[in-house]
Design an enzyme around this catalytic site. Structure first.
Site, PDB file in Angstrom:
ATOM      1  N   GLU A   3      -1.122  -9.950  16.876  1.00  0.00           N
ATOM      2  CA  GLU A   3      -1.061  -9.258  18.082  1.00  0.00           C
ATOM      3  C   GLU A   3      -0.474 -10.080  18.928  1.00  0.00           C
ATOM      4  O   GLU A   3       0.469 -10.854  18.505  1.00  0.00           O
ATOM      5  CB  GLU A   3      -2.812  -9.532  18.475  1.00  0.00           C
ATOM      6  CG  GLU A   3      -3.565  -8.591  17.453  1.00  0.00           C
ATOM      7  CD  GLU A   3      -5.195  -8.795  17.714  1.00  0.00           C
ATOM      8  OE1 GLU A   3      -5.506  -8.803  18.889  1.00  0.00           O
ATOM      9  OE2 GLU A   3      -5.950  -8.863  16.815  1.00  0.00           O
ATOM     10  N   HIS A  98       7.773 -10.253  -0.957  1.00  0.00           N
ATOM     11  CA  HIS A  98       7.407  -9.170  -0.017  1.00  0.00           C
ATOM     12  C   HIS A  98       8.187  -9.052   0.854  1.00  0.00           C
ATOM     13  O   HIS A  98       8.259  -8.607   2.028  1.00  0.00           O
ATOM     14  CB  HIS A  98       5.931  -9.291   0.719  1.00  0.00           C
ATOM     15  CG  HIS A  98       5.032  -9.121  -0.469  1.00  0.00           C
ATOM     16  ND1 HIS A  98       4.704  -8.115  -1.344  1.00  0.00           N
ATOM     17  CD2 HIS A  98       4.070 -10.307  -0.913  1.00  0.00           C
ATOM     18  CE1 HIS A  98       3.678  -8.500  -2.311  1.00  0.00           C
ATOM     19  NE2 HIS A  98       3.276  -9.609  -2.110  1.00  0.00           N
ATOM     20  N   ARG A 117       2.151  -5.452   3.336  1.00  0.00           N
ATOM     21  CA  ARG A 117       1.638  -3.954   3.197  1.00  0.00           C
ATOM     22  C   ARG A 117       2.650  -2.746   3.603  1.00  0.00           C
ATOM     23  O   ARG A 117       2.066  -1.696   3.634  1.00  0.00           O
ATOM     24  CB  ARG A 117       0.352  -3.721   4.091  1.00  0.00           C
ATOM     25  CG  ARG A 117      -0.797  -4.651   3.628  1.00  0.00           C
ATOM     26  CD  ARG A 117      -2.047  -4.815   4.319  1.00  0.00           C
ATOM     27  NE  ARG A 117      -2.698  -3.537   4.447  1.00  0.00           N
ATOM     28  CZ  ARG A 117      -3.833  -3.185   5.178  1.00  0.00           C
ATOM     29  NH1 ARG A 117      -4.073  -4.054   5.880  1.00  0.00           N
ATOM     30  NH2 ARG A 117      -4.341  -1.923   5.219  1.00  0.00           N
ATOM     31  N   ARG A 261     -12.641   0.727  13.173  1.00  0.00           N
ATOM     32  CA  ARG A 261     -12.311  -0.709  13.367  1.00  0.00           C
ATOM     33  C   ARG A 261     -13.645  -1.701  13.370  1.00  0.00           C
ATOM     34  O   ARG A 261     -14.587  -1.237  14.090  1.00  0.00           O
ATOM     35  CB  ARG A 261     -11.547  -1.002  14.436  1.00  0.00           C
ATOM     36  CG  ARG A 261     -10.300  -0.275  14.821  1.00  0.00           C
ATOM     37  CD  ARG A 261      -9.234  -0.238  13.484  1.00  0.00           C
ATOM     38  NE  ARG A 261      -9.025  -1.428  13.189  1.00  0.00           N
ATOM     39  CZ  ARG A 261      -7.733  -2.257  13.998  1.00  0.00           C
ATOM     40  NH1 ARG A 261      -7.139  -1.366  14.905  1.00  0.00           N
ATOM     41  NH2 ARG A 261      -7.240  -3.101  13.708  1.00  0.00           N
TER      42      ARG A 261
END
Length: 274
Positions: A3, A98, A117, A261
């Site tokens: 964030e 990754h 991801r 969430r």
DNA sequence: CACGAGACCTGTTCGC
DNA sequence: TGCGAACAGGTCTCGT
């Protein structure tokens, strides 16, 4: 993972350097490698690789959760989404499992965009506003006032949690920092924005800025296997503290689901208005 | 307009 | 111990 505070920390490391690596300001791009094409939002892989060589990193900044690399003629924007990371390393090192995109510099260093991801994205554009244009105000900007926040709250009628997660309402907050800000401000995550008075708005405005500033001072939060070196996770008030005592009143923190969430709040301090 | 569900992805942790 | 389910710091799109 990141964030606003985590992205800010990453950008500062790229800009100012850290114990492990130098600043990449001034580095000149030699070439690029796109290992996972979908990580590149725009342009095509071919255009990306042909436009970048020879351009220098002129400036490094952040807007909301976007990292922005201003180059000689173009701009690279990066959104790390859930699991992205930006690392500076030697070009001769084997890419991590990754690693999705590599930007190699002439001096033997490279910038690696790693993203387990694969939700993260990189853009190469002339005009960064094309990507960041819809973002709401920057919560830590000096010109973002409590009165601005109040006007925005009154312009809609939505639950606070999803509203604060909406990047067009306010840029940079995510699941952790919304829960933290609402707990500090003693506001219920499901409270409707229409019910918030000026007093509460001032409190929310202060809380958001206080939480973000504290998190930046701690280099952000590191959780589980996604570790970045920050330690703000040790100072959480609500997030990931289900069943533990509220720091203000001692009541057990409750966990509910809001818009898919996980949401953490104190049922005592954060009451829904009737 | 506001909200919920599903999609996009991989990895870890939880519960039986 | 093993295995499937649930869950994870985000955002987009679609249906109601």
């Amino acid at each position: 993972m990141p964030e606003l505070p985590e992205v800010e920390t990453i950008c500062r490391h790229l800009r100012d350097g850290n114990s492990a690596n130098p600043s990449i300001l001034g580095f000149i791009i030699k070439n690029t490698q796109v290992l996972w094409p979908r990580s590149l939002a725009t342009p095509s892989v071919e255009e990306f690789s042909s436009r970048l060589p020879g351009q220098a990193i002129k400036q490094i900044s952040r807007r909301g959760k976007f990292s922005i690399l201003t180059l000689t003629t173009d701009t690279i924007l990066i959104h790390l989404r859930m699991s992205g990371d930006l690392l500076v390393e030697a070009v001769d090192a084997a890419p991590a499992v990754h690693t999705r995109i590599l930007v190699n510099f002439r001096n033997g260093m490279r910038l690696a965009f790693n993203d387990t991801r694969k939700f993260g994205r990189m853009w190469l554009v002339n005009e960064p506003e094309l990507v960041t244009g819809d973002l709401g105000p920057e919560p830590l900007a000096p010109n973002f006032t409590a009165d601005d926040l109040f006007k925005r709250l009154k312009a809609t009628r939505r639950q606070l949690k999803p509203l604060l997660l909406d990047q067009t309402f306010l840029a940079g907050l995510g699941n952790i920092y919304v829960d933290e800000s609402l707990n500090l401000a003693h506001l219920h995550p499901l409270e409707n924005s229409q019910h918030i008075n000026e007093q509460q708005t001032l409190c929310l405005w202060n809380s958001i800025r206080q939480v973000l500033n504290a998190a930046i001072l701690r280099n952000g939060a590191s959780i589980d296997w996604v570790y970045r070196g920050g330690d703000f996770q040790n100072y959480f008030r609500a997030y990931d503290r289900e069943g533990k005592a509220c720091l203000d009143c001692g009541a057990p923190i409750q966990r509910i689901k809001v818009g898919q969430r996980g949401t953490h709040f104190c049922p005592q301090c954060q009451q829904l208005s009737k």
